[in-house]
Enzyme design. Structure first.
Site, PDB file in Angstrom:
ATOM      1  NE  ARG A  70     -16.741  11.137  15.228  1.00  0.00           N
ATOM      2  CZ  ARG A  70     -17.933  10.279  15.244  1.00  0.00           C
ATOM      3  NH1 ARG A  70     -18.592  10.925  15.539  1.00  0.00           N
ATOM      4  NH2 ARG A  70     -17.663   9.601  14.691  1.00  0.00           N
TER       5      ARG A  70
ATOM      6  CG  ASP B 104     -14.195   8.518  12.966  1.00  0.00           C
ATOM      7  OD1 ASP B 104     -14.303   9.562  13.746  1.00  0.00           O
ATOM      8  OD2 ASP B 104     -15.491   7.898  13.884  1.00  0.00           O
TER       9      ASP B 104
END
Length: 194
Positions: free
Chosen positions: A128, A126
């Site tokens: 983000r 991930d």
């Protein structure tokens, strides 16, 4: 991070009349946006979804994921409450971009799961970040939120930035033959509350 904030405009949707405003990162030129309904300024327990862009799911209604359905359900929930917002973040494919997301899809077609596909491409699972969410909540002077999410990592990331998450509202979407393994992986390996 320096941002530029657009004017606010009306956005009529099938779920009601929303306001829309954009938050642009000056350094990266990424243009995020917020759709809101009702009065959210200086409020507590604002119903809020932080939604990362998913072109395949949000626009082309892909059955590989639950993203588009989560976005639609969140709009319905916020409209029903009469007050709340969706912060739409331009970070496709958990932050790896559309090009790399499609390459990850190709690896998934060959049997890899979403986790391993990202690692095979040289990315974290991930990628983000949620700093723009902090900017949005500061802009609206929001005191606390009811976060629409199944992802405990998202809630923890927002709390770590000083955003008070007073409740987490799950958004449960039925799986289909194309999304079953993906959702099972998110549930069993990424602790999503499905």
């Amino acid at each position: 991070m320096i941002i530029e904030i657009s004017e606010t405009a009306k956005l009529p949707t099938q779920f009601g009349m929303f306001d829309i405003i954009s938050f642009k990162e000056i350094e990266t030129l990424k243009e995020h946006f917020v759709v809101s309904i009702g009065d959210v300024r200086e409020k507590e327990n604002v119903v809020l979804r932080v939604h990362s862009e998913c072109l395949t799911g949000d626009t082309f209604f892909s059955k590989k994921c639950d993203c588009g359905d989560q976005l639609k359900r969140s709009l319905e929930m916020i409209s029903k409450v009469g007050s709340g917002m969706i912060i739409y973040l331009r970070q496709e494919g958990r932050g790896i971009g559309l090009f790399n997301k499609i390459n990850a899809y190709a690896l998934q077609d060959k049997g890899q799961n979403t986790h391993d596909a990202n690692l095979s491409l040289g990315y974290a699972v991930d990628n983000r970040n949620y700093f723009i969410v902090k900017k949005v909540t500061e802009f609206y002077k929001i005191k606390s939120i009811h976060l629409i999410s199944n992802n405990p990592d998202k809630s923890n990331a927002l709390a770590a930035m000083g955003i008070k998450v007073s409740e987490i509202i799950p958004v449960i979407i039925e799986h289909n033959t194309h999304s079953h393994d993906y959702l099972e992986f998110k549930k069993n390996n990424m602790n999503h509350k499905l």
